[in-house]
Design a protein around this motif. Structure first.
Motif, PDB file in Angstrom:
ATOM      1  N   PRO A  25       0.906  -1.292  -0.069  1.00 25.70           N
ATOM      2  CA  PRO A  25       0.103  -0.003   0.214  1.00 25.70           C
ATOM      3  C   PRO A  25       0.937   1.332   0.039  1.00 25.70           C
ATOM      4  O   PRO A  25       1.620   1.427   0.811  1.00 25.70           O
ATOM      5  CB  PRO A  25      -0.630  -0.073   1.242  1.00 25.70           C
ATOM      6  N   GLY A  26       0.799   2.282  -0.955  1.00 28.64           N
ATOM      7  CA  GLY A  26       1.144   3.437  -0.974  1.00 28.64           C
ATOM      8  C   GLY A  26       2.582   3.419  -1.319  1.00 28.64           C
ATOM      9  O   GLY A  26       3.329   4.430  -1.376  1.00 28.64           O
ATOM     10  N   ALA A  27       3.032   2.452  -2.031  1.00 32.30           N
ATOM     11  CA  ALA A  27       4.496   2.461  -2.775  1.00 32.30           C
ATOM     12  C   ALA A  27       4.680   1.436  -3.805  1.00 32.30           C
ATOM     13  O   ALA A  27       3.622   0.471  -3.869  1.00 32.30           O
ATOM     14  CB  ALA A  27       5.476   1.990  -1.495  1.00 32.30           C
ATOM     15  N   THR A  28       5.557   1.415  -4.430  1.00 30.35           N
ATOM     16  CA  THR A  28       5.829   0.712  -5.696  1.00 30.35           C
ATOM     17  C   THR A  28       7.068  -0.250  -5.376  1.00 30.35           C
ATOM     18  O   THR A  28       8.036   0.142  -4.924  1.00 30.35           O
ATOM     19  CB  THR A  28       6.249   1.459  -6.989  1.00 30.35           C
ATOM     20  N   LEU A  39       1.661  -5.876   3.154  1.00 34.28           N
ATOM     21  CA  LEU A  39       2.556  -6.658   2.099  1.00 34.28           C
ATOM     22  C   LEU A  39       1.784  -7.835   1.454  1.00 34.28           C
ATOM     23  O   LEU A  39       1.241  -8.523   2.242  1.00 34.28           O
ATOM     24  CB  LEU A  39       3.822  -6.861   2.432  1.00 34.28           C
ATOM     25  N   LYS A  40       1.277  -7.644  -0.043  1.00 29.07           N
ATOM     26  CA  LYS A  40       0.861  -8.989  -0.560  1.00 29.07           C
ATOM     27  C   LYS A  40       1.834  -9.663  -1.556  1.00 29.07           C
ATOM     28  O   LYS A  40       2.709  -9.053  -2.209  1.00 29.07           O
ATOM     29  CB  LYS A  40      -0.277  -8.669  -1.321  1.00 29.07           C
TER      30      LYS A  40
END
Length: 244
Positions: free
Chosen positions: A70-73, A227-228
């Motif tokens: 979430p919120g990052a690459t 984290l997925k």
């Protein structure tokens, strides 16, 4: 998992009571490195020739990492698939055994069932905020599967379809997601599918496979919450059969 074990025991017992069945046995070696794939194939060819039996199956696998944060690459990057260090040779690999029984009838259809145990290693680098973070994941996979064979026993080429499930148990972890395997990795099921050629023709030992995870491999934790991560493995099976 207990229900799966009970089901396998019951079905294997029923198959063993048949008068037209044989003992099914395979050693699986899967690697994502070119050099270790060639080496394992040469070893399997020698052992298969000496035993005049198909003891080993060797495969080249490629793991695709489905991941998000979430919120990052973030991106997952492989180690070298043509590297010669020990890390490169085993970075994406699996080693296991299958034992069971299969029918041996003269018709065009046969089937079998087996139990399996594999040890799977995934080593890669996570790219996050201009940093490369090494990850080292080891899992024990316990399960079983069924075999469906289409083609007569004496056929030069026949198709063998395999479907199995594997229950993943965390064994070892080293990386930036947490301290140890128990605190970082989830337990869960992956499905394994393959289609290959059997018989006595030149295509014997050639096939395709896929391993599909049904769960998020990483637990929710304070270091990387949300984290997925799912590793999908696809590949080709190619085993040298010296008597072809």
């Amino acid at each position: 998992m207990k229900k799966l074990i009970i089901l396998l025991v019951v079905v294997i017992s029923s198959v063993m009571s048949s008068t037209a069945q044989v003992f099914y046995h395979r050693i699986d070696v899967t690697t994502g490195n070119l050099y270790s794939f060639v080496a394992s194939n040469l070893i399997s060819a020698g052992l298969n020739y000496i035993s005049q039996d198909r003891l080993l199956d060797t495969s080249f696998g490629y793991t695709v990492y489905d991941s998000s944060y979430p919120g990052a690459t973030i991106k997952m990057k492989d180690y070298s698939r043509t590297g010669i260090t020990m890390r490169d040779l085993i970075a994406d690999s699996s080693y296991g055994v299958k034992l069971g029984y299969q029918s041996f009838y003269p018709g065009v259809f046969n089937w079998g069932i087996y139990g399996s145990a594999h040890y799977k290693i995934n080593r890669f680098k996570m790219e996050y905020s201009d940093l490369l973070m090494p990850q080292n994941i080891h899992r024990l996979q316990l399960g079983g599967g069924i075999l469906l064979s289409f083609g007569s026993i004496d056929s030069a080429a026949k198709a063998v379809i395999e479907a199995g499930i594997r229950y993943n148990l965390p064994v070892r972890y080293k990386g930036s997601w947490g301290v140890d395997a128990g605190s970082v990795l989830e337990k869960g099921i992956t499905n394994h599918y393959s289609i290959r050629f059997g018989g006595f023709g030149v295509l014997q030992g050639v096939g395709l496979f896929a391993e599909i995870p049904l769960y998020n491999l990483v637990k929710s934790n304070a270091i990387f919450p949300g984290l997925k991560f799912k590793p999908y493995t696809f590949g080709i099976t190619y085993t040298i059969m010296p008597w072809n």
